[in-house]
Design a protein around this motif. Structure first.
Motif, PDB file in Angstrom:
ATOM      1  N   ALA A  68     -12.307  -1.907 -32.682  1.00 42.55           N
ATOM      2  CA  ALA A  68     -12.347  -0.829 -33.752  1.00 42.55           C
ATOM      3  C   ALA A  68     -12.127   0.667 -33.249  1.00 42.55           C
ATOM      4  O   ALA A  68     -11.327   1.005 -34.190  1.00 42.55           O
ATOM      5  CB  ALA A  68     -13.864  -0.961 -34.380  1.00 42.55           C
ATOM      6  N   ARG A  69     -12.525   0.992 -32.068  1.00 43.43           N
ATOM      7  CA  ARG A  69     -11.904   2.148 -31.417  1.00 43.43           C
ATOM      8  C   ARG A  69     -10.315   2.387 -31.733  1.00 43.43           C
ATOM      9  O   ARG A  69      -9.965   3.376 -31.614  1.00 43.43           O
ATOM     10  CB  ARG A  69     -12.539   2.174 -30.048  1.00 43.43           C
ATOM     11  CG  ARG A  69     -14.131   2.355 -30.118  1.00 43.43           C
ATOM     12  CD  ARG A  69     -14.605   3.143 -28.823  1.00 43.43           C
ATOM     13  NE  ARG A  69     -16.097   2.993 -28.734  1.00 43.43           N
ATOM     14  CZ  ARG A  69     -16.873   3.758 -29.428  1.00 43.43           C
ATOM     15  NH1 ARG A  69     -16.373   4.593 -30.357  1.00 43.43           N
ATOM     16  NH2 ARG A  69     -18.328   3.346 -29.446  1.00 43.43           N
ATOM     17  N   ARG A  70     -10.033   1.100 -31.100  1.00 44.70           N
ATOM     18  CA  ARG A  70      -8.380   1.158 -30.957  1.00 44.70           C
ATOM     19  C   ARG A  70      -7.818   1.314 -32.257  1.00 44.70           C
ATOM     20  O   ARG A  70      -6.871   2.143 -32.610  1.00 44.70           O
ATOM     21  CB  ARG A  70      -7.905  -0.023 -30.201  1.00 44.70           C
ATOM     22  CG  ARG A  70      -8.081  -0.081 -28.841  1.00 44.70           C
ATOM     23  CD  ARG A  70      -7.164  -1.046 -28.043  1.00 44.70           C
ATOM     24  NE  ARG A  70      -7.359  -2.295 -28.866  1.00 44.70           N
ATOM     25  CZ  ARG A  70      -8.091  -3.547 -28.623  1.00 44.70           C
ATOM     26  NH1 ARG A  70      -8.898  -3.173 -27.382  1.00 44.70           N
ATOM     27  NH2 ARG A  70      -8.088  -4.482 -29.082  1.00 44.70           N
ATOM     28  N   LEU A  71      -8.241   0.462 -33.120  1.00 46.29           N
ATOM     29  CA  LEU A  71      -7.779   0.403 -34.638  1.00 46.29           C
ATOM     30  C   LEU A  71      -7.809   2.029 -35.466  1.00 46.29           C
ATOM     31  O   LEU A  71      -7.142   2.589 -35.764  1.00 46.29           O
ATOM     32  CB  LEU A  71      -8.391  -0.532 -35.444  1.00 46.29           C
ATOM     33  CG  LEU A  71      -7.842  -0.699 -36.876  1.00 46.29           C
ATOM     34  CD1 LEU A  71      -6.518  -1.166 -36.876  1.00 46.29           C
ATOM     35  CD2 LEU A  71      -8.594  -1.818 -37.787  1.00 46.29           C
ATOM     36  N   ASP A  76      -5.919   7.121 -37.023  1.00 42.47           N
ATOM     37  CA  ASP A  76      -5.863   8.647 -36.816  1.00 42.47           C
ATOM     38  C   ASP A  76      -4.721   9.186 -36.346  1.00 42.47           C
ATOM     39  O   ASP A  76      -4.165  10.311 -37.020  1.00 42.47           O
ATOM     40  CB  ASP A  76      -7.246   9.069 -35.952  1.00 42.47           C
ATOM     41  CG  ASP A  76      -7.434  10.394 -36.010  1.00 42.47           C
ATOM     42  OD1 ASP A  76      -7.833  11.214 -36.793  1.00 42.47           O
ATOM     43  OD2 ASP A  76      -6.841  10.997 -35.091  1.00 42.47           O
ATOM     44  N   GLU A  77      -3.839   8.542 -35.581  1.00 45.29           N
ATOM     45  CA  GLU A  77      -2.617   9.076 -34.917  1.00 45.29           C
ATOM     46  C   GLU A  77      -1.741   9.090 -36.323  1.00 45.29           C
ATOM     47  O   GLU A  77      -0.745  10.045 -36.249  1.00 45.29           O
ATOM     48  CB  GLU A  77      -2.278   8.298 -33.704  1.00 45.29           C
ATOM     49  CG  GLU A  77      -1.200   8.932 -33.193  1.00 45.29           C
ATOM     50  CD  GLU A  77      -1.506   9.831 -32.097  1.00 45.29           C
ATOM     51  OE1 GLU A  77      -0.493  10.301 -31.395  1.00 45.29           O
ATOM     52  OE2 GLU A  77      -2.480  10.316 -32.015  1.00 45.29           O
ATOM     53  N   LEU A  78      -1.579   7.856 -36.785  1.00 51.66           N
ATOM     54  CA  LEU A  78      -0.880   7.955 -38.163  1.00 51.66           C
ATOM     55  C   LEU A  78      -1.014   8.992 -38.945  1.00 51.66           C
ATOM     56  O   LEU A  78      -0.073   9.309 -39.638  1.00 51.66           O
ATOM     57  CB  LEU A  78      -0.857   6.205 -38.631  1.00 51.66           C
ATOM     58  CG  LEU A  78       0.055   5.853 -39.723  1.00 51.66           C
ATOM     59  CD1 LEU A  78       1.568   6.153 -39.087  1.00 51.66           C
ATOM     60  CD2 LEU A  78      -0.214   4.598 -40.200  1.00 51.66           C
ATOM     61  N   VAL A 276      -4.543   3.241 -27.799  1.00 51.51           N
ATOM     62  CA  VAL A 276      -3.970   4.404 -28.023  1.00 51.51           C
ATOM     63  C   VAL A 276      -5.064   5.539 -28.443  1.00 51.51           C
ATOM     64  O   VAL A 276      -5.807   5.119 -29.040  1.00 51.51           O
ATOM     65  CB  VAL A 276      -3.406   4.116 -29.504  1.00 51.51           C
ATOM     66  CG1 VAL A 276      -2.942   5.505 -30.275  1.00 51.51           C
ATOM     67  CG2 VAL A 276      -2.243   2.953 -29.378  1.00 51.51           C
ATOM     68  N   GLN A 277      -4.820   6.653 -27.551  1.00 54.05           N
ATOM     69  CA  GLN A 277      -5.608   7.744 -27.675  1.00 54.05           C
ATOM     70  C   GLN A 277      -5.129   8.830 -28.677  1.00 54.05           C
ATOM     71  O   GLN A 277      -4.068   8.925 -28.621  1.00 54.05           O
ATOM     72  CB  GLN A 277      -6.023   8.380 -26.095  1.00 54.05           C
ATOM     73  CG  GLN A 277      -6.900   7.493 -25.288  1.00 54.05           C
ATOM     74  CD  GLN A 277      -7.103   8.257 -23.935  1.00 54.05           C
ATOM     75  OE1 GLN A 277      -6.298   8.572 -23.396  1.00 54.05           O
ATOM     76  NE2 GLN A 277      -8.259   8.150 -23.385  1.00 54.05           N
ATOM     77  N   PRO A 278      -5.783   9.368 -29.429  1.00 54.23           N
ATOM     78  CA  PRO A 278      -5.287  10.696 -30.220  1.00 54.23           C
ATOM     79  C   PRO A 278      -4.445  11.433 -29.270  1.00 54.23           C
ATOM     80  O   PRO A 278      -4.944  11.858 -28.219  1.00 54.23           O
ATOM     81  CB  PRO A 278      -6.453  11.203 -30.987  1.00 54.23           C
ATOM     82  CG  PRO A 278      -7.475   9.997 -30.917  1.00 54.23           C
ATOM     83  CD  PRO A 278      -7.362   9.282 -29.551  1.00 54.23           C
TER      84      PRO A 278
END
Length: 298
Positions: A68-71, A76-78, A276-278
């Protein structure tokens, strides 16, 4: 709706209960339970074991926390890239740091970063105890010591040595200890880490190791308070050289036992294994690493 339910699930884990998560979002307990049930029905698995006092993640729940954190990070990045452009930096960053290091080094970096990026908000958790980035929803932590949790990723910033020091006032009143055994005659300022009190100080010299049990009337789980006590002349303390460097250089504190090795610890930035981190988080990690690597002391 799936993303919102995933975010709610992470908040339940972070806050340690459905009611606490509901209060955070302004939702009734019934609404939180309903949405959690929707998520469990979607995945066909129970995610939490609930008792009257606590919640515990099931194996499927632990797996979902990481996913969930990754998703959510990817979403958020998208969202930021499409709506605000790839060069815009905005959104919340949650991080943790030790008390003294956080106040003296991390906070000035955060202030500058926020000035450069006015749409970024910061949630800083200052704690000398262990903070679990995954369960507490923290993007990353700046931490002394070895990486005990193998599920976390770490970025080594530098090495850090420990020093024993006291104020000139204390030494003038009580004398300067010449050997570790002399500490039995001195008031020592002691750190508490959780339930453990750090009364045993280790000294090494010419291949010989001495472990000295110190005594003192002042014990605290706050490194900044221990430093404050030391500056006020209340005793001798064992500190990270990062924490007292400015005091030593200004003469407010004096290092004793300079010919002994009191050991050292690594200074790391640790973070959950999210693919993927913001962008804002990656940028702040880089900024902190660059500044602290420049300022580090051997």
């Amino acid at each position: 709706m799936l993303l919102k339910n995933l975010a709610l699930f992470l908040l339940i884990v972070e806050k340690g209960g459905l009611s606490a998560a509901g209060r955070e979002l302004g939702l009734s307990p019934a609404s939180v339970s309903e949405r959690l049930a929707q998520l469990e029905n979607f995945y066909g698995a129970s995610l939490l074991n609930r008792t009257t006092r606590a919640i515990h993640l099931t194996d499927e729940g632990r797996l979902l926390v990481d996913g969930a954190r990754r998703l959510l990070a990817q979403a958020d990045e998208l969202h930021s890239s499409i709506r605000l452009g790839t060069h815009t930096v905005r959104g919340p960053i949650r991080l943790s740091a030790p008390e003294d290091l956080g106040r003296q080094y991390i906070e000035p970096i955060l202030a500058q970063f926020m000035q450069e990026h006015p749409e970024v908000s910061i949630d800083l958790n200052l704690s000398d105890g262990y903070v679990d980035p995954i369960s507490q929803g923290i993007d990353f932590a700046v931490r002394f010591g070895e990486l005990a949790d193998s599920t976390l990723h770490a970025r080594l910033i530098g090495e850090n040595r420990r020093v024993v020091c006291a104020s000139p006032l204390y030494l003038a009143r009580h004398g300067t200890p010449q050997h570790p055994e002399d500490l039995s005659e001195h008031e020592c300022l002691v750190m508490r880490f959780g339930i453990n009190i750090s009364r045993e100080w280790t000294f090494k010299k010419q291949g010989q190791t001495q472990r000295i049990t110190v005594r003192g009337r002042r014990v605290a789980n706050d490194g900044a308070l221990v430093r404050q006590w030391c500056l006020a002349g209340h005793g001798i303390c064992l500190k990270s050289v990062w924490d007292v460097r400015a005091d030593l250089e200004a003469g407010r504190l004096v290092e004793v036992f300079q010919d002994y090795d009191l050991g050292g610890t690594a200074l790391n930035i640790v973070y959950p294994p999210t693919r993927v981190q913001p962008r804002r988080v990656r940028m702040l990690i880089e900024r902190i690493a660059d500044v602290l690597s420049t300022d580090r002391m051997a």
